[in-house]
Design an enzyme around this catalytic site. Sequence first.
Site, PDB file in Angstrom:
ATOM      1  N   LYS A 113       1.073  -1.116  -0.614  1.00  0.00           N
ATOM      2  CA  LYS A 113       0.044  -0.166  -0.067  1.00  0.00           C
ATOM      3  C   LYS A 113       1.456   1.295   0.284  1.00  0.00           C
ATOM      4  CE  LYS A 113      -4.266  -1.673   2.327  1.00  0.00           C
ATOM      5  NZ  LYS A 113      -4.985  -1.679   3.590  1.00  0.00           N
ATOM      6  N   LYS A 199      -5.365 -11.013  -6.215  1.00  0.00           N
ATOM      7  CA  LYS A 199      -5.967 -10.860  -4.910  1.00  0.00           C
ATOM      8  C   LYS A 199      -6.987  -9.934  -5.653  1.00  0.00           C
ATOM      9  CE  LYS A 199      -5.981  -8.745  -1.121  1.00  0.00           C
ATOM     10  NZ  LYS A 199      -5.340  -8.392   0.250  1.00  0.00           N
ATOM     11  N   LYS A 202     -10.661  -3.999  -2.858  1.00  0.00           N
ATOM     12  CA  LYS A 202     -11.246  -2.964  -2.503  1.00  0.00           C
ATOM     13  C   LYS A 202     -10.160  -2.157  -3.165  1.00  0.00           C
ATOM     14  CE  LYS A 202     -13.763  -4.257   1.386  1.00  0.00           C
ATOM     15  NZ  LYS A 202     -13.797  -3.526   3.334  1.00  0.00           N
TER      16      LYS A 202
HETATM   17  P1  TYM Z   1     -10.219  -6.368   4.967  1.00  0.00           P
HETATM   18  O1  TYM Z   1     -11.786  -5.012   5.225  1.00  0.00           O
HETATM   19  O2  TYM Z   1      -8.970  -5.866   4.247  1.00  0.00           O
HETATM   20  O3  TYM Z   1     -10.726  -7.224   4.314  1.00  0.00           O
HETATM   21  C1  TYM Z   1     -11.796  -7.807   5.587  1.00  0.00           C
HETATM   22  C2  TYM Z   1     -11.865  -9.596   5.428  1.00  0.00           C
HETATM   23  O4  TYM Z   1     -11.978 -10.386   4.160  1.00  0.00           O
HETATM   24  C3  TYM Z   1      -9.880 -11.010   3.976  1.00  0.00           C
HETATM   25  N1  TYM Z   1     -10.291 -10.940   2.187  1.00  0.00           N
HETATM   26  C4  TYM Z   1     -10.270 -11.558   1.721  1.00  0.00           C
HETATM   27  N2  TYM Z   1     -10.164 -13.187   1.762  1.00  0.00           N
HETATM   28  C5  TYM Z   1     -10.383 -13.931   0.178  1.00  0.00           C
HETATM   29  N3  TYM Z   1      -9.982 -13.308  -0.307  1.00  0.00           N
HETATM   30  C6  TYM Z   1     -10.242 -12.218  -1.079  1.00  0.00           C
HETATM   31  N4  TYM Z   1      -9.418 -11.481  -2.393  1.00  0.00           N
HETATM   32  C7  TYM Z   1      -9.617 -11.356   0.157  1.00  0.00           C
HETATM   33  N5  TYM Z   1     -10.160  -9.930   0.322  1.00  0.00           N
HETATM   34  C8  TYM Z   1     -10.174  -9.562   1.468  1.00  0.00           C
HETATM   35  C9  TYM Z   1      -9.929 -10.323   4.077  1.00  0.00           C
HETATM   36  O5  TYM Z   1      -8.316 -11.416   5.324  1.00  0.00           O
HETATM   37  C10 TYM Z   1     -10.678  -9.823   5.898  1.00  0.00           C
HETATM   38  O6  TYM Z   1     -10.084 -11.420   6.462  1.00  0.00           O
HETATM   39  N6  TYM Z   1      -7.120  -5.674   8.228  1.00  0.00           N
HETATM   40  C11 TYM Z   1      -8.663  -6.365   8.369  1.00  0.00           C
HETATM   41  C12 TYM Z   1      -9.546  -6.280   9.180  1.00  0.00           C
HETATM   42  C13 TYM Z   1      -9.551  -5.398  10.266  1.00  0.00           C
HETATM   43  C14 TYM Z   1      -9.531  -7.300  11.657  1.00  0.00           C
HETATM   44  C15 TYM Z   1      -9.099  -6.515  12.740  1.00  0.00           C
HETATM   45  C16 TYM Z   1      -9.365  -8.622  11.090  1.00  0.00           C
HETATM   46  C17 TYM Z   1      -8.910  -5.018  11.803  1.00  0.00           C
HETATM   47  N7  TYM Z   1      -9.061  -5.472  12.885  1.00  0.00           N
HETATM   48  C18 TYM Z   1      -9.225  -7.349  13.795  1.00  0.00           C
HETATM   49  C19 TYM Z   1      -9.099  -9.670  12.092  1.00  0.00           C
HETATM   50  C20 TYM Z   1      -9.401  -8.689  13.558  1.00  0.00           C
HETATM   51  C21 TYM Z   1      -8.670  -6.199   6.766  1.00  0.00           C
HETATM   52  O7  TYM Z   1      -8.137  -6.605   6.135  1.00  0.00           O
HETATM   53  O8  TYM Z   1      -9.782  -6.126   6.556  1.00  0.00           O
END
Ligand code: TYM
Length: 336
Positions: A113, A199, A202
Amino acid sequence: MAKQRILSGVQPTGNLHLGNYLGAIRNWVEVQENYDNFFCVVDLHAITVPHDPKILAKDTYTIAALYLACGIDLNNSTIFVQSHISAHSELTWLLNCITPLNWLEKMIQFKEKALKQGENVSVGLLDYPVLMAADILLYDADKVPVGDDQKQHLELTRDIAVRINDKFGKKKEPILKLPEALIRKEGARIMSLTDGTKKMSKSDPSELSRISLLDSPDVINKKIKKCKTDPLKGLEFDNPERPECHNLLTLYSLLSGKNKEEVKAECSEMGWGQFKPLLTETTIEALKPIQEKYQEIMDNQGYLNGVLKEGKEKAEAVANNTLSRVKKAMGYLTLN
Ligand code: TYM
């Protein structure tokens, strides 16, 4: 015996895509009965990249409503908004002060990022994994169901907890619990529709790269029609030369509920002209009940506010308790 605890979250940046659903939320729903669950909308994480204040609150509602629409059951689960509980920010500061800078500089997501943002990269983006560690550690979570891309952040969370325990805890009385990542094999890494080696994300500038949970049937149809394929005959899983083919078959398997063997038997002789309409139909059908439920919830803002208020109360009690434990161990003055 008390149930083990789960904590997980999603950022309110736009609505959710199939990667978020199949990699994370679907798994939360599947295991929720066996755990005591806390699911947060991580709105503090959402401002680690430039954000629009006009839509942050609306996106936060959207994600909370989607949790419910995907099947999160309030009998087993608490849904809340991260910024409503100040303990998340406060524990982050305490953890910041014991986390070596070079642990954060090694994080793959930061490096990726940061590259995109050049000189504008914020301290918040570097600190993102420490805030995530605070989210998890505040709830003494046993398991954290996430997609594959979060594995490194979970390892860091454990390293931070070990460091706090070693520095300030007693041998037999650790201050923080070490959480484990819960990553399902199938669907842990859903790939982009326009490039099967990247991947689904968003932040991809192309809308055509992802299917959002709220996409209309027409939009789904258009995106699958335009998605990248290859000129080879027949369809197959696990051929490294055919990443798009593997990804689209995986989507079909997960959305139809058919296992890999069943999908192989059904699709191995098909061409893209036959498979794409099948995937389109299956995706539309899988998302229809989620979209209907989502609309019902969004039409009843009073209900949603109530869910989030109750969630705040329950989560805050747990979080404040852990925060006090850490502050006490670190030697802070308390007034009686
Ligand atoms: P975020 O919003 O980017 O993603 C949310 C969840 O979606 C999963 N994910 C995917 N899984 C499979 N294939 C993909 N292409 C894909 N894109 C996203 C992510 O692995 C995630 O589980 N850092 C976290 C948010 C967070 C969090 C936490 C998670 C903040 N605090 C505490 C667990 C526990 C995140 O990536 O959000």
